[in-house]
Design an enzyme around this catalytic site. Structure first.
Site, PDB file in Angstrom:
ATOM      1  N   SER A  17      56.478  40.647  33.971  1.00 31.36           N
ATOM      2  CA  SER A  17      55.831  39.421  33.039  1.00 31.36           C
ATOM      3  C   SER A  17      55.829  39.852  31.716  1.00 31.36           C
ATOM      4  CB  SER A  17      54.558  38.850  33.349  1.00 31.36           C
ATOM      5  OG  SER A  17      54.588  38.566  34.681  1.00 31.36           O
ATOM      6  N   GLY A  18      55.347  40.713  31.160  1.00 31.93           N
ATOM      7  CA  GLY A  18      55.490  41.256  29.664  1.00 31.93           C
ATOM      8  C   GLY A  18      56.833  41.195  29.177  1.00 31.93           C
ATOM      9  N   CYS A  46      53.199  41.308  39.024  1.00 38.68           N
ATOM     10  CA  CYS A  46      52.231  40.025  39.407  1.00 38.68           C
ATOM     11  C   CYS A  46      53.288  39.196  40.189  1.00 38.68           C
ATOM     12  CB  CYS A  46      52.450  39.286  38.037  1.00 38.68           C
ATOM     13  SG  CYS A  46      52.104  37.457  38.161  1.00 38.68           S
ATOM     14  N   CYS A  51      49.732  39.120  41.660  1.00 36.49           N
ATOM     15  CA  CYS A  51      48.987  37.916  41.673  1.00 36.49           C
ATOM     16  C   CYS A  51      49.591  36.606  42.462  1.00 36.49           C
ATOM     17  CB  CYS A  51      49.166  37.110  40.105  1.00 36.49           C
ATOM     18  SG  CYS A  51      48.855  38.608  38.952  1.00 36.49           S
ATOM     19  N   LYS A  54      49.520  37.401  46.456  1.00 38.24           N
ATOM     20  CA  LYS A  54      48.163  37.483  46.494  1.00 38.24           C
ATOM     21  C   LYS A  54      47.675  36.054  46.582  1.00 38.24           C
ATOM     22  CE  LYS A  54      45.485  37.019  43.769  1.00 38.24           C
ATOM     23  NZ  LYS A  54      44.866  37.965  42.543  1.00 38.24           N
ATOM     24  N   TYR A 181      38.302  44.324  41.857  1.00 38.69           N
ATOM     25  CA  TYR A 181      39.048  43.028  41.998  1.00 38.69           C
ATOM     26  C   TYR A 181      40.076  42.936  43.481  1.00 38.69           C
ATOM     27  CZ  TYR A 181      39.509  41.759  37.083  1.00 38.69           C
ATOM     28  OH  TYR A 181      39.169  41.354  35.829  1.00 38.69           O
ATOM     29  N   ILE A 182      40.644  44.232  43.461  1.00 38.74           N
ATOM     30  CA  ILE A 182      41.759  44.314  44.782  1.00 38.74           C
ATOM     31  C   ILE A 182      40.922  44.138  45.988  1.00 38.74           C
ATOM     32  CG2 ILE A 182      43.542  45.262  45.693  1.00 38.74           C
ATOM     33  CD1 ILE A 182      44.875  45.888  42.870  1.00 38.74           C
ATOM     34  N   GLU A 185      39.134  40.833  46.801  1.00 40.12           N
ATOM     35  CA  GLU A 185      40.101  39.586  47.094  1.00 40.12           C
ATOM     36  C   GLU A 185      40.800  39.953  48.533  1.00 40.12           C
ATOM     37  OE1 GLU A 185      42.833  39.753  43.523  1.00 40.12           O
ATOM     38  OE2 GLU A 185      41.337  38.301  42.460  1.00 40.12           O
ATOM     39  N   ARG A 202      31.481  52.943  46.572  1.00 36.09           N
ATOM     40  CA  ARG A 202      30.946  53.901  46.342  1.00 36.09           C
ATOM     41  C   ARG A 202      29.501  53.422  45.316  1.00 36.09           C
ATOM     42  NH1 ARG A 202      35.017  57.164  42.322  1.00 36.09           N
ATOM     43  NH2 ARG A 202      35.019  55.498  40.852  1.00 36.09           N
ATOM     44  N   GLY A 265      42.040  51.566  42.274  1.00 33.45           N
ATOM     45  CA  GLY A 265      42.305  51.492  41.250  1.00 33.45           C
ATOM     46  C   GLY A 265      43.615  51.666  40.753  1.00 33.45           C
ATOM     47  N   ASP A 306      50.127  46.701  31.246  1.00 34.18           N
ATOM     48  CA  ASP A 306      49.263  47.835  31.993  1.00 34.18           C
ATOM     49  C   ASP A 306      49.711  48.990  31.632  1.00 34.18           C
ATOM     50  OD1 ASP A 306      48.342  45.197  33.315  1.00 34.18           O
ATOM     51  OD2 ASP A 306      48.648  45.961  35.421  1.00 34.18           O
ATOM     52  N   THR A 314      48.005  39.792  33.729  1.00 31.15           N
ATOM     53  CA  THR A 314      49.668  39.256  33.266  1.00 31.15           C
ATOM     54  C   THR A 314      49.331  38.373  32.163  1.00 31.15           C
ATOM     55  OG1 THR A 314      49.838  39.238  35.751  1.00 31.15           O
ATOM     56  CG2 THR A 314      51.327  37.791  34.312  1.00 31.15           C
ATOM     57  N   ALA A 344      39.660  35.186  36.280  1.00 29.84           N
ATOM     58  CA  ALA A 344      39.208  34.909  37.867  1.00 29.84           C
ATOM     59  C   ALA A 344      39.278  36.047  38.862  1.00 29.84           C
ATOM     60  CB  ALA A 344      39.845  33.482  38.199  1.00 29.84           C
ATOM     61  N   HIS A 438      30.909  13.120  36.768  1.00 28.92           N
ATOM     62  CA  HIS A 438      30.029  13.154  38.001  1.00 28.92           C
ATOM     63  C   HIS A 438      30.440  12.456  39.060  1.00 28.92           C
ATOM     64  CE1 HIS A 438      26.290  12.895  39.884  1.00 28.92           C
ATOM     65  NE2 HIS A 438      26.239  11.720  40.354  1.00 28.92           N
ATOM     66  N   GLU A 443      29.679  19.979  36.436  1.00 26.57           N
ATOM     67  CA  GLU A 443      28.874  19.081  35.313  1.00 26.57           C
ATOM     68  C   GLU A 443      27.657  19.916  35.126  1.00 26.57           C
ATOM     69  OE1 GLU A 443      26.837  15.559  36.952  1.00 26.57           O
ATOM     70  OE2 GLU A 443      27.642  15.910  38.845  1.00 26.57           O
TER      71      GLU A 443
HETATM   72  P1  NDP Z   1      39.146  48.307  39.856  1.00 32.67           P
HETATM   73  O1  NDP Z   1      39.334  49.283  38.976  1.00 32.67           O
HETATM   74  O2  NDP Z   1      38.686  46.918  39.624  1.00 32.67           O
HETATM   75  O3  NDP Z   1      38.381  48.925  41.121  1.00 32.67           O
HETATM   76  C1  NDP Z   1      38.581  49.982  41.655  1.00 32.67           C
HETATM   77  C2  NDP Z   1      37.525  50.226  42.668  1.00 32.67           C
HETATM   78  O4  NDP Z   1      37.691  51.595  43.391  1.00 32.67           O
HETATM   79  C3  NDP Z   1      36.271  50.249  42.073  1.00 32.67           C
HETATM   80  O5  NDP Z   1      35.217  49.840  42.903  1.00 32.67           O
HETATM   81  C4  NDP Z   1      35.851  51.856  42.091  1.00 32.67           C
HETATM   82  O6  NDP Z   1      34.607  52.147  42.026  1.00 32.67           O
HETATM   83  C5  NDP Z   1      36.601  52.314  43.354  1.00 32.67           C
HETATM   84  N1  NDP Z   1      36.934  53.468  43.187  1.00 32.67           N
HETATM   85  C6  NDP Z   1      37.798  54.173  42.236  1.00 32.67           C
HETATM   86  N2  NDP Z   1      38.116  55.646  42.713  1.00 32.67           N
HETATM   87  C7  NDP Z   1      37.589  55.713  43.781  1.00 32.67           C
HETATM   88  C8  NDP Z   1      37.469  56.929  44.831  1.00 32.67           C
HETATM   89  N3  NDP Z   1      38.058  58.056  44.486  1.00 32.67           N
HETATM   90  N4  NDP Z   1      36.860  56.736  45.959  1.00 32.67           N
HETATM   91  C9  NDP Z   1      35.990  55.553  46.229  1.00 32.67           C
HETATM   92  N5  NDP Z   1      36.132  54.392  45.417  1.00 32.67           N
HETATM   93  C10 NDP Z   1      36.882  54.761  43.977  1.00 32.67           C
HETATM   94  O7  NDP Z   1      40.693  48.393  40.525  1.00 32.67           O
HETATM   95  P2  NDP Z   1      41.585  47.376  41.277  1.00 32.67           P
HETATM   96  O8  NDP Z   1      42.784  48.381  41.972  1.00 32.67           O
HETATM   97  O9  NDP Z   1      40.806  46.603  42.165  1.00 32.67           O
HETATM   98  O10 NDP Z   1      42.357  46.549  40.262  1.00 32.67           O
HETATM   99  C11 NDP Z   1      43.170  46.943  39.189  1.00 32.67           C
HETATM  100  C12 NDP Z   1      43.441  46.193  37.951  1.00 32.67           C
HETATM  101  O11 NDP Z   1      44.207  45.043  38.432  1.00 32.67           O
HETATM  102  C13 NDP Z   1      42.036  45.414  37.601  1.00 32.67           C
HETATM  103  O12 NDP Z   1      41.047  46.100  36.637  1.00 32.67           O
HETATM  104  C14 NDP Z   1      42.449  44.128  37.082  1.00 32.67           C
HETATM  105  O13 NDP Z   1      42.528  44.375  35.850  1.00 32.67           O
HETATM  106  C15 NDP Z   1      43.700  43.738  37.781  1.00 32.67           C
HETATM  107  N6  NDP Z   1      43.581  42.819  38.778  1.00 32.67           N
HETATM  108  C16 NDP Z   1      43.062  41.368  38.349  1.00 32.67           C
HETATM  109  C17 NDP Z   1      43.172  40.544  39.095  1.00 32.67           C
HETATM  110  C18 NDP Z   1      42.659  39.135  38.888  1.00 32.67           C
HETATM  111  O14 NDP Z   1      42.859  38.784  37.632  1.00 32.67           O
HETATM  112  N7  NDP Z   1      42.199  38.225  39.865  1.00 32.67           N
HETATM  113  C19 NDP Z   1      43.463  40.692  40.807  1.00 32.67           C
HETATM  114  C20 NDP Z   1      43.642  42.047  41.047  1.00 32.67           C
HETATM  115  C21 NDP Z   1      43.761  43.321  40.158  1.00 32.67           C
HETATM  116  P3  NDP Z   1      33.658  52.290  40.707  1.00 32.67           P
HETATM  117  O15 NDP Z   1      33.448  50.934  40.302  1.00 32.67           O
HETATM  118  O16 NDP Z   1      32.597  52.822  41.019  1.00 32.67           O
HETATM  119  O17 NDP Z   1      34.417  53.090  39.738  1.00 32.67           O
END
Ligand code: NDP
Length: 454
Positions: A17-18, A46, A51, A54, A181-182, A185, A202, A265, A306, A314, A344, A438, A443
């Site tokens: 996208s970018g 995306c 996105c 998904k 997030y992922i 969702e 965790r 992540g 990213d 995005t 969101a 309403h 509201e």
């Molecule tokens: P996130 O960083 O949101 O979440 C990663 C999760 O994995 C956290 O719960 C983290 O725990 C956990 N984690 C990380 N390492 C380990 C490990 N070694 N063992 C166990 N748990 C672990 O990443 P996502 O992959 O969900 O999403 C990536 C990015 O993508 C988001 O930050 C967002 O910017 C973007 N995104 C946006 C969406 C939207 O706008 N709707 C939808 C999907 C993605 P802890 O919290 O404890 O670190």
């Protein structure tokens, strides 16, 4: 070198996208000679594996509740099983169509496309995997990110988010690792499609970094829907066994799932591109370090999206791309504004959020919190226990609304609009001056008179 000694004014690496936005605006609006290399599919995360597919899966997954609600409203509706093959074929066709649109947009503005991987040879030269070399006055890196698996034995047995869209069939059971997030969702999506979902995260609560009250409400509703939520858990061991993937949790629980899915992540795609050799600095996780104009330590090389790991969304990558073009080709230095970005999370129920969480705001200054949680009319009538929440965080001193958090169906649509007011610096009193629509759920955002707490 004079400009015309370069093959291009701009060479973009990455057709997401970018990158696509920057390329076509530079070429279309500023007449720049632009080349773009993409090693995979145009549209990037995306459009191809994020996105867009998904959100289509979110739509598909919500019909199960709708069938039940329809019956509760008096309709005669019979629901059968969900057919993944029918849906997946349509989804893939839609992604093909969108990729075609991205390609056409580039062609339409005269951008030269190279279906190849590009690496940097020097500050003005890229080497393509086809063996060609291209020179450019400016190089823009927009290579995005990728999901990462934890470093553990047999981790490659686990799926990542890219794999979900290519599943041959829906599993009966899925263990999702992560609470971001992922993870959240897809837990809701897969549960809605009929998969038996467990989640190990965790921490003590899902959706780290968001407002605590909204996190708790969403976690409670996910559990109430039947998702097996396991806070304080992670996978300790895993191996392939008859019947699926055997796992042992940090709590000692052993179980076999059809699939395990790491949503732990993402990491920037900056590896093996020759960046550090050129003097481009990489930060935590390999993120390209840039200034407020997205410029790297090598002045002719910029990076957006990213791969810079600023705000990984995005619309932010697109804005960074636009700001880059305005700075470099519009001769108008334009920093990227990363403040008050609405976003969101497409869980069920959805979350929409902008600004500070109650916890962050409280650390910053004295606040008032206005919050209400209730059963919305539509699903309450159908006999569902679902609750929604509307919440405003207000500065005691300036009366400015510092944060707005919504948990509700369509919260993403609502926060887009509330985000305008918050971005404009609206006060609580200005929210209140706005007449309510309403009967709606939102509201409540303009009718909450008494602070819930300070
Ligand atoms: P996130 O960083 O949101 O979440 C990663 C999760 O994995 C956290 O719960 C983290 O725990 C956990 N984690 C990380 N390492 C380990 C490990 N070694 N063992 C166990 N748990 C672990 O990443 P996502 O992959 O969900 O999403 C990536 C990015 O993508 C988001 O930050 C967002 O910017 C973007 N995104 C946006 C969406 C939207 O706008 N709707 C939808 C999907 C993605 P802890 O919290 O404890 O670190």
């Amino acid at each position: 070198m004079a400009d015309d000694q370069f093959d291009y004014d701009l060479f973009v690496i990455g057709g997401g996208s970018g990158g696509v936005r920057a390329a076509r605006v530079a070429a279309g609006e500023y007449g720049a000679r632009v080349g773009l290399a993409e090693e995979d599919r145009y549209g990037g995360t995306c459009v191809i594996r994020g996105c867009v597919p998904k959100k289509l899966m979110v739509f598909a997954s919500t019909y199960r509740d709708m069938f039940q609600d329809a019956r509760d409203y008096g309709w005669s509706v019979s629901d059968g099983p969900f057919d993944w093959h029918v849906f997946a074929a349509k989804m893939r066709a839609e992604l093909d169509r969108l990729e075609g649109v991205y390609r056409k947009l580039l062609d339409g503005t005269g951008v030269d496309k190279f279906d190849a991987r590009a690496t940097l040879k020097d500050a003005h030269t890229v080497t393509l995997s086809t063996g060609e070399e291209k020179t450019a006055k400016h190089i823009l890196i927009a290579t995005g990110g990728r999901p990462v698996r934890p470093d553990m034995k047999n981790a490659d047995l686990g799926l990542i988010s890219d794999d979900i869209f290519d599943l041959e069939k829906l599993p009966r059971s899925m263990l999702i690792i992560g609470g971001g997030y992922i993870a959240c969702e897809f837990a809701c999506i897969l549960h809605g499609l009929g998969v038996d979902v467990s989640m190990y995260y965790r921490g003590g609560q899902i959706l780290n970094g968001f407002d605590d009250e909204t996190r708790a409400l969403i976690a409670g509703q996910m559990a109430a829907r039947g998702i097996d939520m396991q806070p304080g858990s992670s996978v300790l061991e895993m191996e392939e066994r008859e019947g699926g993937i055997w796992t042992k949790s940090t709590q000692g629980v052993e179980k076999i799932y059809d699939h395990l899915f790491f949503a732990t992540g993402r990491a920037p795609n900056s590896n093996d591109m020759g960046l550090e050799e050129l003097g481009i600095k990489l930060g935590r996780n390999g993120a390209i370090e840039v200034d407020e104009y997205s410029q790297t330590a090598v002045p002719s090389v910029y990076a957006i999206g990213d791969v810079t790991d600023r705000v990984n969304l995005t619309p932010v990558a697109i804005r960074e791309g636009m700001a880059f073009v305005q700075t470099v080709f519009g001769a108008e230095p334009t920093p990227v504004d990363h403040e008050l970005i609405p976003s969101a999370v497409f869980t069920q129920p959805e979350m929409g959020t902008v600004g500070l969480s109650e916890e962050d705001a409280r650390e910053q200054e004295p606040i008032e919190v206005y919050a209400t949680s209730f059963k919305p009319m539509q699903t309450s009538f159908a006999g569902r226990e679902d609750r929604v929440m509307m919440k405003l965080i207000v500065s005691q001193k300036t009366r400015v609304v510092l944060g707005c958090h919504i948990v509700a169906p369509q919260a993403g649509e609502m926060i887009q609009l509330a985000g305008i007011a918050v971005k404009m610096g609206a006060t609580k009193e200005q929210f209140d001056q706005t007449c309510a629509v309403h009967p709606t759920m939102s509201e409540e955002l303009v009718t909450m008179r008494t602070p819930t707490r300070t």
